[in-house]
Design a protein around this motif. Structure first.
Motif, PDB file in Angstrom:
ATOM      1  N   GLN A  29       0.828  -1.201   0.000  1.00 45.81           N
ATOM      2  CA  GLN A  29       0.000   0.000   0.000  1.00 45.81           C
ATOM      3  C   GLN A  29       0.868   1.259   0.000  1.00 45.81           C
ATOM      4  OE1 GLN A  29      -3.132   0.527  -0.404  1.00 45.81           O
ATOM      5  NE2 GLN A  29      -4.101  -1.473  -0.112  1.00 45.81           N
ATOM      6  N   ALA A  30       1.977   1.209   0.711  1.00 51.70           N
ATOM      7  CA  ALA A  30       2.896   2.349   0.721  1.00 51.70           C
ATOM      8  C   ALA A  30       3.473   2.580  -0.670  1.00 51.70           C
ATOM      9  CB  ALA A  30       4.014   2.115   1.739  1.00 51.70           C
ATOM     10  N   ALA A  31       3.784   1.487  -1.381  1.00 48.33           N
ATOM     11  CA  ALA A  31       4.287   1.609  -2.752  1.00 48.33           C
ATOM     12  C   ALA A  31       3.219   2.194  -3.667  1.00 48.33           C
ATOM     13  CB  ALA A  31       4.743   0.240  -3.254  1.00 48.33           C
ATOM     14  N   ARG A  32       1.988   1.742  -3.496  1.00 44.90           N
ATOM     15  CA  ARG A  32       0.871   2.282  -4.303  1.00 44.90           C
ATOM     16  C   ARG A  32       0.727   3.785  -4.078  1.00 44.90           C
ATOM     17  NH1 ARG A  32      -4.239   3.904  -3.568  1.00 44.90           N
ATOM     18  NH2 ARG A  32      -4.036   3.533  -1.320  1.00 44.90           N
ATOM     19  N   ARG A  33       0.763   4.195  -2.830  1.00 44.79           N
ATOM     20  CA  ARG A  33       0.627   5.624  -2.527  1.00 44.79           C
ATOM     21  C   ARG A  33       1.786   6.425  -3.113  1.00 44.79           C
ATOM     22  NH1 ARG A  33      -1.079   3.479   2.515  1.00 44.79           N
ATOM     23  NH2 ARG A  33       1.018   3.799   3.375  1.00 44.79           N
ATOM     24  N   ALA A  34       2.992   5.867  -3.051  1.00 45.05           N
ATOM     25  CA  ALA A  34       4.159   6.557  -3.601  1.00 45.05           C
ATOM     26  C   ALA A  34       4.033   6.737  -5.102  1.00 45.05           C
ATOM     27  CB  ALA A  34       5.431   5.774  -3.264  1.00 45.05           C
ATOM     28  N   VAL A  35       3.536   5.707  -5.798  1.00 42.55           N
ATOM     29  CA  VAL A  35       3.356   5.782  -7.247  1.00 42.55           C
ATOM     30  C   VAL A  35       2.317   6.838  -7.606  1.00 42.55           C
ATOM     31  CG1 VAL A  35       2.399   4.539  -9.229  1.00 42.55           C
ATOM     32  CG2 VAL A  35       4.134   3.456  -7.790  1.00 42.55           C
ATOM     33  N   LEU A  36       1.156   6.788  -6.965  1.00 39.89           N
ATOM     34  CA  LEU A  36       0.093   7.737  -7.289  1.00 39.89           C
ATOM     35  C   LEU A  36       0.497   9.171  -6.961  1.00 39.89           C
ATOM     36  CD1 LEU A  36      -3.051   5.750  -6.097  1.00 39.89           C
ATOM     37  CD2 LEU A  36      -2.237   6.071  -8.436  1.00 39.89           C
ATOM     38  N   HIS A  37       1.228   9.342  -5.873  1.00 41.35           N
ATOM     39  CA  HIS A  37       1.696  10.682  -5.506  1.00 41.35           C
ATOM     40  C   HIS A  37       2.662  11.219  -6.557  1.00 41.35           C
ATOM     41  CE1 HIS A  37       4.473  13.561  -3.547  1.00 41.35           C
ATOM     42  NE2 HIS A  37       3.376  13.976  -2.944  1.00 41.35           N
ATOM     43  N   GLU A  38       3.569  10.378  -7.026  1.00 41.13           N
ATOM     44  CA  GLU A  38       4.553  10.822  -8.019  1.00 41.13           C
ATOM     45  C   GLU A  38       3.897  11.121  -9.358  1.00 41.13           C
ATOM     46  OE1 GLU A  38       8.772  11.555  -8.898  1.00 41.13           O
ATOM     47  OE2 GLU A  38       7.311  11.819  -7.309  1.00 41.13           O
ATOM     48  N   VAL A  39       2.943  10.293  -9.765  1.00 42.49           N
ATOM     49  CA  VAL A  39       2.229  10.544 -11.016  1.00 42.49           C
ATOM     50  C   VAL A  39       1.515  11.892 -10.948  1.00 42.49           C
ATOM     51  CG1 VAL A  39       0.274   9.818 -12.433  1.00 42.49           C
ATOM     52  CG2 VAL A  39       1.944   8.133 -11.669  1.00 42.49           C
ATOM     53  N   GLU A  40       0.818  12.159  -9.863  1.00 44.85           N
ATOM     54  CA  GLU A  40       0.088  13.411  -9.735  1.00 44.85           C
ATOM     55  C   GLU A  40       1.042  14.601  -9.640  1.00 44.85           C
ATOM     56  OE1 GLU A  40      -2.965  16.224  -9.361  1.00 44.85           O
ATOM     57  OE2 GLU A  40      -2.825  14.226 -10.245  1.00 44.85           O
ATOM     58  N   ARG A  41       2.138  14.450  -8.920  1.00 41.59           N
ATOM     59  CA  ARG A  41       3.108  15.550  -8.793  1.00 41.59           C
ATOM     60  C   ARG A  41       3.675  15.935 -10.161  1.00 41.59           C
ATOM     61  NH1 ARG A  41       8.555  16.558  -8.304  1.00 41.59           N
ATOM     62  NH2 ARG A  41       9.116  14.395  -8.805  1.00 41.59           N
ATOM     63  N   LEU A  42       4.042  14.937 -10.952  1.00 42.34           N
ATOM     64  CA  LEU A  42       4.630  15.210 -12.257  1.00 42.34           C
ATOM     65  C   LEU A  42       3.589  15.675 -13.257  1.00 42.34           C
ATOM     66  CD1 LEU A  42       7.127  12.222 -12.378  1.00 42.34           C
ATOM     67  CD2 LEU A  42       7.668  14.636 -12.033  1.00 42.34           C
ATOM     68  N   ARG A  43       2.363  15.160 -13.126  1.00 39.51           N
ATOM     69  CA  ARG A  43       1.296  15.611 -14.021  1.00 39.51           C
ATOM     70  C   ARG A  43       1.106  17.115 -13.894  1.00 39.51           C
ATOM     71  NH1 ARG A  43      -3.400  17.524 -14.024  1.00 39.51           N
ATOM     72  NH2 ARG A  43      -3.525  17.551 -11.755  1.00 39.51           N
ATOM     73  N   ASP A 158       8.697   6.202 -15.632  1.00 36.78           N
ATOM     74  CA  ASP A 158       9.988   5.858 -15.025  1.00 36.78           C
ATOM     75  C   ASP A 158      10.090   6.398 -13.603  1.00 36.78           C
ATOM     76  OD1 ASP A 158      10.833   4.536 -17.283  1.00 36.78           O
ATOM     77  OD2 ASP A 158      12.021   6.203 -18.059  1.00 36.78           O
ATOM     78  N   LYS A 159       9.706   7.660 -13.414  1.00 37.78           N
ATOM     79  CA  LYS A 159       9.811   8.276 -12.096  1.00 37.78           C
ATOM     80  C   LYS A 159       8.852   7.633 -11.095  1.00 37.78           C
ATOM     81  CE  LYS A 159      12.777  11.649 -12.990  1.00 37.78           C
ATOM     82  NZ  LYS A 159      14.077  11.809 -12.288  1.00 37.78           N
ATOM     83  N   ALA A 160       7.643   7.294 -11.561  1.00 39.21           N
ATOM     84  CA  ALA A 160       6.659   6.680 -10.667  1.00 39.21           C
ATOM     85  C   ALA A 160       7.099   5.285 -10.250  1.00 39.21           C
ATOM     86  CB  ALA A 160       5.295   6.644 -11.338  1.00 39.21           C
ATOM     87  N   LEU A 161       7.644   4.521 -11.205  1.00 32.77           N
ATOM     88  CA  LEU A 161       8.144   3.190 -10.850  1.00 32.77           C
ATOM     89  C   LEU A 161       9.299   3.301  -9.866  1.00 32.77           C
ATOM     90  CD1 LEU A 161       7.998   0.105 -11.397  1.00 32.77           C
ATOM     91  CD2 LEU A 161       9.773   0.469 -13.119  1.00 32.77           C
ATOM     92  N   ALA A 162      10.186   4.270 -10.073  1.00 33.77           N
ATOM     93  CA  ALA A 162      11.324   4.454  -9.166  1.00 33.77           C
ATOM     94  C   ALA A 162      10.856   4.765  -7.754  1.00 33.77           C
ATOM     95  CB  ALA A 162      12.225   5.565  -9.691  1.00 33.77           C
ATOM     96  N   ALA A 163       9.666   5.352  -7.623  1.00 39.72           N
ATOM     97  CA  ALA A 163       9.152   5.676  -6.290  1.00 39.72           C
ATOM     98  C   ALA A 163       8.911   4.424  -5.459  1.00 39.72           C
ATOM     99  CB  ALA A 163       7.864   6.486  -6.412  1.00 39.72           C
ATOM    100  N   THR A 164       8.654   3.274  -6.113  1.00 42.17           N
ATOM    101  CA  THR A 164       8.445   2.038  -5.349  1.00 42.17           C
ATOM    102  C   THR A 164       9.738   1.575  -4.685  1.00 42.17           C
ATOM    103  OG1 THR A 164       8.866   0.590  -7.258  1.00 42.17           O
ATOM    104  CG2 THR A 164       6.601   1.337  -6.925  1.00 42.17           C
ATOM    105  N   ARG A 165      10.872   1.999  -5.214  1.00 39.60           N
ATOM    106  CA  ARG A 165      12.165   1.620  -4.628  1.00 39.60           C
ATOM    107  C   ARG A 165      12.403   2.304  -3.286  1.00 39.60           C
ATOM    108  NH1 ARG A 165      16.116  -0.546  -8.355  1.00 39.60           N
ATOM    109  NH2 ARG A 165      15.329  -0.671 -10.494  1.00 39.60           N
ATOM    110  N   THR A 166      11.632   3.340  -2.993  1.00 45.51           N
ATOM    111  CA  THR A 166      11.801   4.038  -1.719  1.00 45.51           C
ATOM    112  C   THR A 166      11.210   3.253  -0.557  1.00 45.51           C
ATOM    113  OG1 THR A 166       9.730   5.294  -1.957  1.00 45.51           O
ATOM    114  CG2 THR A 166      11.720   6.260  -2.919  1.00 45.51           C
TER     115      THR A 166
END
Length: 228
Positions: A29-43, A158-166
């Motif tokens: 769930q933390a990875a999901r939130r990180a991905v969605l946050h990054e997608v919205e931030r970059l959008r 690429d950036k959103a996927l990289a967010a899961t590495r955090t």
């Protein structure tokens, strides 16, 4: 490790599918939130569909007046410039005038005017912006519209996927945004991620794929006239 799958609609005008390999649901769930946050931030930075985005702000900027923009927008524009040079001009973030001509011609069921096309080609060849000098500084050089959509979606992927590495507990992830797919780490079976390519002649969801790919720390996208 367990496999956790998430789906979301209305993401950049399409859908998002995320597969995460980790033990605990809380980490997934933390990875999901990180991905969605990054997608919205970059959008909010690179979306040409959002009038409040940074690239829309650049579109409205007066030519010859430099201003500071987010690092991510600079990176996308620099990538556009690199691919414009690499493709010898076949790719251009300034193709708006040409696109508009062809769209208008399509509505009228005719070919564009030759003279108008020639003028549009000259317009597209003129630099529409300048990056620098100074960190994050971009200056409009013409009023030609910018369209970075061809590269921005992959950049966001690429950036959103990289967010899961955090999330330290995550061992691998696969992210699909509207048919553009990227993967890192191990798949649910511990090997490379397996991705099927749909057969244009048999687009049914249960039809066998045209080909199968194995991805690890790679991305893939397909395009065709059979489906949007």
């Amino acid at each position: 490790s367990a496999t956790h799958r998430f789906h979301a609609d209305h993401i950049m005008g399409t859908s998002l599918d995320l597969t995460v390999v980790c033990e605990r649901p809380a980490d997934a769930q933390a990875a999901r939130r990180a991905v969605l946050h990054e997608v919205e931030r970059l959008r909010r930075i690179v979306s040409t569909y959002d009038p409040a985005s940074d690239i829309s702000r650049l579109q409205r900027a007066e030519a010859g007046s430099p201003a500071t923009y987010p690092r991510e927008l600079v990176e996308v524009l620099e990538a556009c410039a690199a691919w414009q040079e690499r493709s010898q001009g076949a790719f251009s973030p300034q193709g708006g005038p040409l696109i508009a001509l062809w769209q208008a011609a399509q509505k009228q069921d005719r070919l564009p005017d030759e003279a108008a096309l020639a003028q549009a080609v000259r317009d597209v060849a003129q630099p529409a912006y300048q990056v620098g000098p100074g960190q994050g500084v971009i200056m409009r050089r013409s009023g030609a519209p910018l369209n970075v959509d061809a590269l921005a979606k992959g950049y966001i992927l690429d950036k959103a996927l990289a967010a899961t590495r955090t999330i330290p507990a995550v061992e691998g992830a696969l992210l699909d945004i509207g048919g553009e797919v990227a993967a890192w780490g191990k798949s649910p079976d511990g090997d490379a991620w397996r991705v099927g390519v749909a057969d244009p002649a048999h687009p049914q969801e249960n039809a066998p794929p045209l080909a199968r790919l194995r991805l690890r720390d790679r991305a893939v996208a397909t395009s065709g006239a059979y489906q949007r």
